[in-house]
Design a protein around this motif. Structure first.
Motif, PDB file in Angstrom:
ATOM      1  N   CYS A   1      32.846  14.725  15.789  1.00 35.03           N
ATOM      2  CA  CYS A   1      33.251  13.415  15.268  1.00 35.03           C
ATOM      3  C   CYS A   1      34.770  13.343  15.273  1.00 35.03           C
TER       4      CYS A   1
ATOM      5  N   THR B   1      36.592  11.232  13.839  1.00 34.24           N
ATOM      6  CA  THR B   1      37.133  10.702  12.592  1.00 34.24           C
ATOM      7  C   THR B   1      37.348  11.801  11.566  1.00 34.24           C
ATOM      8  N   CYS B   2      36.402  12.747  11.507  1.00 32.70           N
ATOM      9  CA  CYS B   2      36.493  13.753  10.452  1.00 32.70           C
ATOM     10  C   CYS B   2      36.314  15.186  10.956  1.00 32.70           C
TER      11      CYS B   2
ATOM     12  N   TRP C   1      33.556  16.573  12.089  1.00 35.26           N
ATOM     13  CA  TRP C   1      32.192  17.060  11.905  1.00 35.26           C
ATOM     14  C   TRP C   1      31.568  17.385  13.250  1.00 35.26           C
TER      15      TRP C   1
ATOM     16  N   THR D   1      27.871   7.775   7.982  1.00 39.10           N
ATOM     17  CA  THR D   1      29.291   7.681   7.651  1.00 39.10           C
ATOM     18  C   THR D   1      30.003   6.504   8.303  1.00 39.10           C
TER      19      THR D   1
ATOM     20  N   HIS E   1      24.958  11.529  11.754  1.00 39.25           N
ATOM     21  CA  HIS E   1      26.264  11.514  11.089  1.00 39.25           C
ATOM     22  C   HIS E   1      26.885  10.123  11.166  1.00 39.25           C
TER      23      HIS E   1
ATOM     24  N   HIS F   1      31.315   6.681  11.131  1.00 40.83           N
ATOM     25  CA  HIS F   1      32.357   7.220  12.013  1.00 40.83           C
ATOM     26  C   HIS F   1      31.923   6.958  13.448  1.00 40.83           C
TER      27      HIS F   1
HETATM   28 ZN   LIG Z   1      32.712  11.979  10.879  1.00 41.62          ZN
END
Ligand SMILES: [Zn+2]
Ligand SMILES: [Zn+2]
Ligand SMILES: [Zn+2]
Length: 103
Positions: A55, A57-58, A60, A79, A75, A81
């Motif tokens: 991911c 964005t984060c 993950w 989220t 995910h 994302h």
């Molecule tokens: Zn994420």
């Protein structure tokens, strides 16, 4: 720079008709450190994964939709994302779940 040579299936290129909307999600991405190269959901279930996505964005890490897990999609659904990339290679392949295409 190698362009997208990794993907076995490069099916979802934006159409040739030029109608694909520009993905604004890639403009908002922070710089993230990817997590460990494993899908924690699959590990918990004792499954194997086909391909790992990260991911953007984060950071993950989860398995792609290729296998039955599809935990990177999970995910996204949890989220919002929107954008993932392949973890394994320094590929330029990125997938936006909102636009449902490579970006
Ligand atoms: Zn994420
Ligand atoms: Zn997008
Ligand atoms: Zn998984």
């Amino acid at each position: 720079m190698a362009l997208d040579a990794q993907g076995a299936n490069t099916t979802d290129r934006a159409g040739l008709n030029g109608q694909a909307p520009r993905c604004e999600h890639i403009d908002q991405l922070p710089t993230v450190e990817p997590g460990l190269p494993e899908c924690k959901e699959c590990l918990a279930l004792g499954r194997a994964w086909a391909r790992l996505l990260v991911c953007l964005t984060c950071g993950w890490v989860a398995c792609s939709d290729d296998a039955r897990g599809g935990h990177s999609r999970t995910h996204y659904e949890e989220t919002d994302h929107p954008v993932v990339a392949t973890l394994a290679s320094p590929s330029t392949w990125r997938w936006c779940y909102v636009h449902r295409r490579t970006v």
